[in-house]
Design a protein around this motif. Structure first.
Motif, short mmCIF file in Angstrom:
data_model
loop_
_atom_site.label_atom_id
_atom_site.label_comp_id
_atom_site.label_asym_id
_atom_site.label_seq_id
_atom_site.Cartn_x
_atom_site.Cartn_y
_atom_site.Cartn_z
N ASP A 16 0.83 -1.22 0.00
CA ASP A 16 0.00 0.00 0.00
C ASP A 16 0.86 1.26 0.00
OD1 ASP A 16 -2.03 -1.77 0.15
OD2 ASP A 16 -2.59 -1.34 2.24
N GLU A 20 0.70 4.26 -2.62
CA GLU A 20 0.43 5.62 -2.14
C GLU A 20 1.43 6.61 -2.74
OE1 GLU A 20 0.31 5.91 2.15
OE2 GLU A 20 -0.04 8.08 2.07
N LYS A 23 0.68 7.31 -6.46
CA LYS A 23 -0.47 8.22 -6.61
C LYS A 23 -0.09 9.63 -6.25
CE LYS A 23 -4.53 5.57 -5.44
NZ LYS A 23 -5.26 5.35 -4.22
N LEU A 24 0.67 9.73 -5.18
CA LEU A 24 1.07 11.03 -4.64
C LEU A 24 1.82 11.85 -5.68
CD1 LEU A 24 0.99 12.09 -1.67
CD2 LEU A 24 3.38 11.43 -1.53
N LYS A 136 2.27 2.40 8.73
CA LYS A 136 1.64 2.87 7.48
C LYS A 136 2.02 4.32 7.23
CE LYS A 136 -2.56 0.13 7.07
NZ LYS A 136 -3.97 0.12 7.45
#
Ligand SMILES: C[S@@+](CC[C@H](N)C(=O)[O-])C[C@H]1O[C@@H](n2cnc3c(N)ncnc32)[C@H](O)[C@@H]1O
Length: 471
Positions: A16, A20, A23-24, A136
Motif C-alpha cells: 500500500d 500511495e 499516486k502522490l 503505514k
C-alpha cells in the motif's frame, strides 16, 4: 492487535505504501514561499546586506511547514521549488516514537509581577490502530527519503524500544540489508527508574547508506588505558586528562551523551529536543562542508542549528506551528544564514488576532537616511478560538487585560514589501525571561519618497498576521 497480525500486515504496509507514493507523485500541491528571513541580530537590528534571490536557487536553507509526505513529494518533483531528487547527503529523522502520548510546549507569561506558565499542544504520538497505523505512516515517507538522498547519502532514523525493531524490517526492505551500517545506541541519564524491568535509558538510531560509496568521516573518541597508566607502545600517541592516560580510537556505536537538561544553555523549551552534540556527531560523520542536510521531522530545529554551525546547508519540515516558530527563532538567535520560510499549499498560518498600532512616524535624517518609528498599542484575540486547554483560558484572559502585547511572541519587518514575498530584515522576539517584544521600534533606512512597510506578528500560539503601511 497481536504480534502475529502485525507480521501479517507488514506486506500490506509495503504494498500500500508503494501505491500511495505512486499516486502522490501525480498530485499537485505546491510549496509556497512565505518569507525570506535574514537574521539581523548582529547588524544592530536591521539587515543592510544583499538578500539572495531564492528563485535563482541562491537560498537553499529552508523550513517548510506542513505534512512531510506532500512536502517530500514536491521536493522530488521540483515543480514549485528546485528539485532535490538525489541531492541530499544526509537525512536525519526523529519521528514520533509510538510513545502513546501527546507533547506540549510550555509558554511563560508575565502576570501581576509573576510568571505564569501555560501549555500549548506541540504534536501527538497517539495512533488509533497502534503499530500498524504508525508503520503505514512511516513507510511511504521512508520511500520518498531514499529518492531524495544522493548516491553518497546516508539516513539516520532515530527511534526507541517502542517501534525500532519493526522499522528495521521496513528499512531493510527499502534500502537493502547490505546498506545497513549501524544500530547506534544513544545512552543517557534521565529521571525515573523501573522496579519491574531494567530502566530504559537509551534510544536507537538506525544508519543506512543509499549506495556503497557513501560519505563517512570516522570520528575519534577517548579509550582509557587499562589501569589508566601509559602503555608507551611504539608509534601510538597517548594523552592524559584528569581521569588518566588514553589513546584516540575510531568511534564505537554506543554513544554516551547527556540529554538537554532543564538548565542546559541550548534548551529552547521543545518537549523532545535532542542534544546538539548528537547531531554534531552525525553531521560530521556523514557530510562534507556545503552538503545538504535534511530533517523532515524538525521539532525545535536542532539539525538546522548544528548544520549552520558546521557550514552545511539545510532543509527542514514540520507540521506543527510550535515547531515553525521555534525553528525561526532558533536560527535568528544563532545568527544563521538567510533562509526561506515556506508552507505547503492549503496549510494556513493566519489567526483571528489583531495587532493595534499607536502610530507610525517618518523623520528625515542626514546622509540620505530616514528614521521610521512604529509604536505598538496592543493585541486583540478571540480567546474561544485559541488552541489551548480550557483550564488555561482564564489566565490568558488576565494576561490580555493586563498587557495584551505580552501575547506576541515574534515580530518582524520588511521595510520595502513588494506585495509578494515578505523579506524579514528586522526581527525581535520573546526570549528567556524577556517576555515582551519591543513596543517602540525604530528603523534607520535609506531615504525613499514612499515605501510599503510590512509588519508580521506571530502570537504565542504560533498564528501570524501581516500588516502593510504606506509611509
Ligand atoms: C520527536 S519531534 C522532533 C524533535 C527534534 N529532533 C528536536 O531536536 O527538537 C517529532 C516532530 O515531528 C513532527 N511531525 C510528526 N509527524 C509529522 C509529519 N507527518 N510531517 C511533518 N512533521 C511531523 C512533530 O510535529 C514533531 O515536531
Amino acid at each position: 492487535m497481536s504480534n502475529k497480525l502485525i507480521i501479517d500486515e507488514l506486506s500490506n504496509i509495503v504494498r500500500d505504501g508503494k501505491k500511495e507514493v505512486e499516486k502522490l507523485l501525480n498530485k499537485d500541491q505546491s510549496i509556497i514561499t512565505e518569507s525570506i528571513i535574514v537574521p539581523s541580530k548582529e547588524e544592530g537590528g536591521f539587515f543592510k546586506g544583499v538578500v539572495g534571490d531564492f528563485q535563482k536557487k541562491e537560498v537553499i536553507n529552508r523550513f517548510i511547514y506542513g505534512d512531510n509526505l506532500n512536502i517530500m513529494k514536491e521536493l522530488i518533483k521540483g515543480e514549485s521549488c528546485p528539485s532535490l531528487k538525489g541531492k541530499i547527503d544526509l537525512i536525519y529523522i526523529d519521528p514520533p516514537f509510538l510513545s502513546k502520548a501527546d507533547y506540549n510546549t510550555k509558554i511563560s507569561l508575565p502576570l501581576k509581577d509573576k510568571k505564569v506558565t501555560i501549555e500549548k499542544f506541540a504534536y501527538s504520538d497517539i495512533w488509533k490502530e497502534g503499530i500498524v497505523s504508525y508503520l503505514k505512516m512511516l513507510y511511504p515517507r521512508l520511500l520518498l527519503m531514499k529518492e531524495l538522498l544522493s548516491d553518497e547519502g546516508s539516513i539516520y532514523v532515530h527511534l526507541d524500544w517502542h517501534i525500532v525493531h519493526y522499522v528495521k524490517i521496513l528499512m531493510d526492505e527499502i534500502f537493502g540489508e547490505d546498506m545497513f551500517l549501524n544500530e547506534i545506541i544513544w545512552s543517557y541519564k534521565s529521571g525515573g527508574v523501573s522496579k519491574k524491568y531494567f530502566s530504559r535509558k537509551h534510544d536507537t538510531i538506525l544508519l543506512y547508506s543509499k549506495t556503497g560509496k557513501y560519505i563517512f568521516n570516522p570520528q575519534k573518541e577517548k579509550s582509557y588505558n587499562r589501569g589508566l597508566k601509559p602503555y608507551r607502545f611504539k608509534g601510538v600517541e597517548e594523552f592524559v586528562d584528569d581521569i588518566g592516560w588514553y589513546t584516540l580510537v575510531n568511534m564505537k556505536d554506543v554513544w554516551n551523551i547527556d540529554m538537554v537538561g532543564r538548565t542546559s544553555k541550548e534548551r529552547v523549551g521543545y518537549a523532545t529536543q535532542k542534544p546538539e552534540k548528537l547531531l554534531e556527531r552525525i553531521i560530521l560523520s556523514s557530510t562534507n562542508e556545503n552538503s545538504i542536510v535534511a530533517d523532515f521531522f524538525a521539532g525545535s530545529g536542532t539539525t538546522a542549528a548544528v548544520a549552520e554551525r558546521l557550514n552545511r546547508r539545510w532543509i527542514l519540515s514540520d507540521m506543527g506551528l510550535t515547531s515553525a516558530l521555534t525553528v525561526q527563532k532558533r536560527i535568528i538567535d544563532i545568527k544563521g544564514h538567510q533562509f526561506l520560510f515556506q508552507r505547503l499549499e492549503g496549510e494556513e498560518l493566519t489567526s483571528n488576532g489583531e495587532l493595534k498600532i499607536k502610530g507610525i512616524d517618518k523623520q528625515n535624517l542626514k546622509d540620505k537616511e530616514e528614521l521610521i518609528s512604529i509604536e505598538l498599542e496592543g493585541y486583540e484575540i478571540d480567546i474561544d478560538n485559541i488552541p489551548i486547554e480550557k483550564k488555561y483560558k482564564k489566565l490568558v484572559e488576565e494576561v490580555l487585560e493586563e498587557d495584551s502585547l505580552n501575547l506576541i511572541d515574534f515580530i518582524s519587518i520588511d521595510p520595502d514589501y513588494n506585495g509578494e514575498v515578505f523579506i524579514s530584515r528586522w526581527q525581535n522576539f520573546r526570549e528567556n525571561d524577556i517576555y515582551k517584544v519591543e513596543e517602540f521600534i525604530e528603523l534607520k533606512l535609506p531615504k525613499k519618497q514612499k515605501r510599503n512597510i510590512a509588519v508580521k506578528v506571530v502570537d504565542v500560539f504560533g498564528y501570524e498576521n501581516k500588516y502593510i503601511f504606506e509611509v
